[in-house]
Design a protein around this motif. Structure first.
Motif, mmCIF file in Angstrom:
data_model
loop_
_atom_site.group_PDB
_atom_site.id
_atom_site.type_symbol
_atom_site.label_atom_id
_atom_site.label_comp_id
_atom_site.label_asym_id
_atom_site.label_seq_id
_atom_site.Cartn_x
_atom_site.Cartn_y
_atom_site.Cartn_z
ATOM 1 N N MET A 163 21.927 -94.578 -23.727
ATOM 2 C CA MET A 163 21.325 -94.545 -22.397
ATOM 3 C C MET A 163 20.445 -93.305 -22.225
ATOM 4 S SD MET A 163 24.271 -95.742 -19.709
ATOM 5 C CE MET A 163 23.197 -95.476 -18.278
ATOM 6 N N LEU A 164 20.968 -92.154 -22.660
ATOM 7 C CA LEU A 164 20.218 -90.914 -22.534
ATOM 8 C C LEU A 164 19.051 -90.864 -23.520
ATOM 9 C CD1 LEU A 164 23.167 -88.413 -22.069
ATOM 10 C CD2 LEU A 164 21.280 -88.706 -20.462
ATOM 11 N N GLY A 165 19.191 -91.537 -24.662
ATOM 12 C CA GLY A 165 18.152 -91.479 -25.673
ATOM 13 C C GLY A 165 18.160 -90.171 -26.435
ATOM 14 N N THR A 166 19.365 -89.628 -26.644
ATOM 15 C CA THR A 166 19.482 -88.338 -27.320
ATOM 16 C C THR A 166 19.246 -88.505 -28.816
ATOM 17 O OG1 THR A 166 21.880 -88.685 -27.438
ATOM 18 C CG2 THR A 166 21.041 -87.335 -25.632
ATOM 19 N N PRO A 167 18.772 -87.454 -29.488
ATOM 20 C CA PRO A 167 18.547 -87.517 -30.934
ATOM 21 C C PRO A 167 19.865 -87.549 -31.685
ATOM 22 C CG PRO A 167 18.232 -85.275 -30.140
ATOM 23 C CD PRO A 167 18.433 -86.137 -28.920
ATOM 24 N N PRO A 168 19.841 -87.856 -32.982
ATOM 25 C CA PRO A 168 21.078 -87.801 -33.786
ATOM 26 C C PRO A 168 21.743 -86.445 -33.626
ATOM 27 C CG PRO A 168 19.297 -88.785 -35.039
ATOM 28 C CD PRO A 168 18.675 -88.280 -33.772
ATOM 29 N N ALA A 169 23.071 -86.465 -33.465
ATOM 30 C CA ALA A 169 23.795 -85.217 -33.178
ATOM 31 C C ALA A 169 25.117 -85.202 -33.925
ATOM 32 C CB ALA A 169 24.036 -85.089 -31.672
ATOM 33 N N ASP A 170 25.717 -84.024 -33.973
ATOM 34 C CA ASP A 170 27.041 -83.851 -34.565
ATOM 35 C C ASP A 170 28.072 -84.323 -33.547
ATOM 36 O OD1 ASP A 170 29.441 -83.045 -35.641
ATOM 37 O OD2 ASP A 170 28.763 -81.046 -36.211
ATOM 38 N N HIS A 171 28.396 -85.615 -33.589
ATOM 39 C CA HIS A 171 29.270 -86.214 -32.585
ATOM 40 C C HIS A 171 30.652 -85.571 -32.578
ATOM 41 C CE1 HIS A 171 26.787 -90.200 -32.261
ATOM 42 N NE2 HIS A 171 26.109 -89.131 -31.929
ATOM 43 N N GLU A 172 31.177 -85.254 -33.754
ATOM 44 C CA GLU A 172 32.514 -84.676 -33.813
ATOM 45 C C GLU A 172 32.535 -83.304 -33.159
ATOM 46 O OE1 GLU A 172 36.399 -84.446 -34.086
ATOM 47 O OE2 GLU A 172 35.219 -86.233 -34.576
ATOM 48 N N ARG A 173 31.473 -82.517 -33.375
ATOM 49 C CA ARG A 173 31.406 -81.190 -32.747
ATOM 50 C C ARG A 173 31.282 -81.319 -31.226
ATOM 51 N NH1 ARG A 173 33.564 -76.519 -32.556
ATOM 52 N NH2 ARG A 173 32.218 -74.815 -31.822
ATOM 53 N N ILE A 174 30.449 -82.222 -30.772
ATOM 54 C CA ILE A 174 30.297 -82.428 -29.329
ATOM 55 C C ILE A 174 31.613 -82.911 -28.730
ATOM 56 C CG2 ILE A 174 29.137 -83.828 -27.574
ATOM 57 C CD1 ILE A 174 26.645 -83.763 -29.346
ATOM 58 N N ARG A 175 32.335 -83.758 -29.475
ATOM 59 C CA ARG A 175 33.639 -84.230 -28.997
ATOM 60 C C ARG A 175 34.598 -83.054 -28.829
ATOM 61 N NH1 ARG A 175 37.416 -88.749 -32.128
ATOM 62 N NH2 ARG A 175 39.032 -88.946 -30.524
ATOM 63 N N GLN A 176 34.628 -82.157 -29.810
ATOM 64 C CA GLN A 176 35.511 -80.993 -29.731
ATOM 65 C C GLN A 176 35.132 -80.102 -28.545
ATOM 66 O OE1 GLN A 176 34.937 -79.214 -33.565
ATOM 67 N NE2 GLN A 176 36.192 -80.725 -34.658
ATOM 68 N N LYS B 205 13.414 -84.258 -26.582
ATOM 69 C CA LYS B 205 13.002 -85.412 -25.786
ATOM 70 C C LYS B 205 11.641 -85.184 -25.134
ATOM 71 C CE LYS B 205 14.668 -88.660 -25.489
ATOM 72 N NZ LYS B 205 14.360 -89.926 -26.190
ATOM 73 N N ARG B 206 11.337 -83.957 -24.759
ATOM 74 C CA ARG B 206 9.996 -83.668 -24.200
ATOM 75 C C ARG B 206 8.923 -84.000 -25.227
ATOM 76 N NH1 ARG B 206 10.223 -80.889 -19.372
ATOM 77 N NH2 ARG B 206 12.085 -79.609 -18.974
ATOM 78 N N ALA B 207 9.235 -83.765 -26.500
ATOM 79 C CA ALA B 207 8.274 -84.047 -27.564
ATOM 80 C C ALA B 207 8.316 -85.508 -28.013
ATOM 81 C CB ALA B 207 8.534 -83.136 -28.761
ATOM 82 N N ASN B 208 9.417 -86.212 -27.646
ATOM 83 C CA ASN B 208 9.593 -87.601 -28.072
ATOM 84 C C ASN B 208 10.030 -88.465 -26.891
ATOM 85 O OD1 ASN B 208 9.537 -87.414 -31.307
ATOM 86 N ND2 ASN B 208 10.686 -85.658 -30.520
ATOM 87 N N PRO B 209 9.198 -88.563 -25.852
ATOM 88 C CA PRO B 209 9.597 -89.340 -24.668
ATOM 89 C C PRO B 209 9.730 -90.819 -25.003
ATOM 90 C CG PRO B 209 7.269 -88.748 -24.552
ATOM 91 C CD PRO B 209 7.844 -88.011 -25.735
ATOM 92 N N ALA B 210 10.577 -91.503 -24.245
ATOM 93 C CA ALA B 210 10.785 -92.943 -24.447
ATOM 94 C C ALA B 210 11.274 -93.539 -23.121
ATOM 95 C CB ALA B 210 11.791 -93.183 -25.564
ATOM 96 N N GLY B 211 11.607 -94.809 -23.153
ATOM 97 C CA GLY B 211 12.080 -95.461 -21.931
ATOM 98 C C GLY B 211 13.564 -95.305 -21.752
ATOM 99 N N ASP B 212 14.059 -94.055 -21.681
ATOM 100 C CA ASP B 212 15.493 -93.802 -21.594
ATOM 101 C C ASP B 212 15.803 -92.893 -20.414
ATOM 102 O OD1 ASP B 212 14.943 -91.090 -22.532
ATOM 103 O OD2 ASP B 212 14.724 -91.977 -24.517
ATOM 104 N N LEU B 213 17.092 -92.646 -20.218
ATOM 105 C CA LEU B 213 17.543 -91.886 -19.062
ATOM 106 C C LEU B 213 17.109 -90.426 -19.124
ATOM 107 C CD1 LEU B 213 19.118 -91.491 -16.469
ATOM 108 C CD2 LEU B 213 21.246 -91.522 -17.790
ATOM 109 N N LEU B 214 17.171 -89.813 -20.291
ATOM 110 C CA LEU B 214 16.798 -88.404 -20.385
ATOM 111 C C LEU B 214 15.313 -88.203 -20.106
ATOM 112 C CD1 LEU B 214 17.779 -85.583 -20.843
ATOM 113 C CD2 LEU B 214 17.666 -85.937 -23.311
#
Length: 408
Positions: free
Chosen positions: A158-171, A210-219
């Protein structure tokens, strides 16, 4: 001569509380439904009082607390709040009108009924993918296999976020949400501040990307959002992004895992759901009521207010026990402590709050849980416990951290 028993006291550190807080809630509703806690905050436990508080003209900004005892307690844990910390504390969750109204209006455009319904095919596909993988294994931790990755993937897309370290964000998010606990020790408080700083940096990098890669997403929509000339400032944009990221998955994880556990512990209700899939929507409401993913919320009184025959002074911190209100026999009937999927007034639970701070993502959480649970119980008729659940040990954002199940 008989002795009068002292009234019960809310004690979330009592042995076994995080596994099952409901016996203590029942004692509080019966013996101390409203009153001042020895630590200085005020506590409400009954449905009528909690519901009234949520709809009243109250503040959510801690700066309105005037009770010196509570102010000093917070400073002992976190230290005096500096301007930088106050700037980060700008999500709509922590703001009063007019700031809250403006922020919610800007963000809510992504949560219209039409926008949420448009997500149904993608959510269904994600659930099926995850259940395909789980089915091949046969024995899984349902939290890792479905309850966590589903809402995390949905809010990320939904946010259109780039690939991220999901496990780190979860922690990190797991640490940050401990700020919602009633009390934290100094070490935990420091860990919360450090995790918040790291998440803030991650969010800032996502926004820059996201500012450099806008799209039709929430962010992209938040970056470009404008309402009557208002736009989100940099700090506000980071705060709303983090709020959506964390709130978008933390509570839904608990709903899916906790709801599944409730069904497995009530085999008659599980059988009933399988026999009548049309019960799914109301079943989700009953699961929200029976074991609320968010157990408590807070308000600050702006003027004296009366609840349950007790008058609370202005400038007081009031904790409303949502989990207790949802089990109140005086509202939900004598079987309030039981799971009953056809309960007629189940939807009147307070798990999503009420009033101006009613959860913006409530309809999304409901949809995710309904699809996940419907597909899970329909696809795996042999679904069963495969070991004891492990609770996450949190007082407020309550749910299983591990739920071992057999799917065969």
């Amino acid at each position: 001569m008989s002795q009068t028993m002292p009234p019960p006291v809310y004690d979330p550190f009592a042995p076994g509380f995080t596994d099952d807080p409901y016996p203590q809630y029942a004692a509080l509703r019966a013996g101390a439904p409203a009153g001042r806690h020895p630590l200085g905050f005020w506590l409400l436990t009954r449905y009528e009082d909690v519901s009234a508080l949520l709809r009243a003209n109250m503040s959510v900004e801690d700066t309105n607390v005037t009770d010196r005892e509570l102010i000093e307690l917070r400073e002992q844990m976190f230290g005096p709040e500096d301007e930088q910390a106050r700037a980060r504390n700008r999500s709509m969750l922590d703001r009063d009108p007019p700031d809250h109204t403006r922020l919610r209006r800007l963000v809510s455009k992504a949560f219209t009924p039409r926008a949420i319904e448009a997500l149904r095919p993608r959510i269904t596909a994600l659930v099926d993918e995850m259940l395909d993988a789980a089915g091949r294994q046969g024995h899984v931790d349902l939290v890792d296999a479905l309850a966590f990755p589903l809402p995390f993937a949905v809010i990320g897309e939904m946010l259109g976020t780039p690939p991220a370290d999901h496990e780190r964000i979860r922690q990190l998010s797991g640490t940050v949400v401990r700020s919602l606990e009633p009390v934290n020790d100094p070490d935990t408080a420091r860990a919360i501040v450090e995790a918040d700083a790291e998440l803030t940096q991650i969010a800032a990098e996502m926004i820059a990307w996201k500012r450099a890669n806008p799209a039709g997403d929430l962010l992209t929509a938040l970056i470009n959002a404008e309402d009557g000339g208002d736009v989100l400032g940099d700090e506000e944009l980071i705060s709303q992004t983090l709020l959506l990221y964390i709130a978008g998955h933390e509570t839904t994880v608990n709903l899916i895992a906790g709801g599944t556990l409730a069904l497995l512990r009530h085999q008659d209700q599980l059988a009933r759901l399988r026999a009548d899939p049309g019960l799914t929507v109301n079943a989700v409401e009953e699961m929200l009521r029976y074991d609320s993913p968010v157990q408590a919320t807070r308000r600050i009184t702006l003027e004296p207010a009366s609840f349950g025959g007790v008058t609370i002074p202005a400038g007081s911190f009031v904790m409303a026990l949502l989990g207790s209100a949802n089990r109140d026999e005086s509202f939900f009937g004598p079987d309030a402590g039981q799971l009953r999927l056809d309960r007629e007034n189940a939807r009147q639970h307070v798990s999503f709050g009420a009033g101006p701070h009613h959860c913006l993502g409530a309809s999304l959480a409901r949809m995710e849980a309904a699809i996940a649970l419907d597909r899970l119980v329909t696809r795996f008729p042999g679904l069963a416990m495969d070991g004891e659940p492990v609770w996450n040990g949190r007082i407020n954002l309550r749910g299983p951290a591990h739920l071992p199940v057999s799917l065969s």
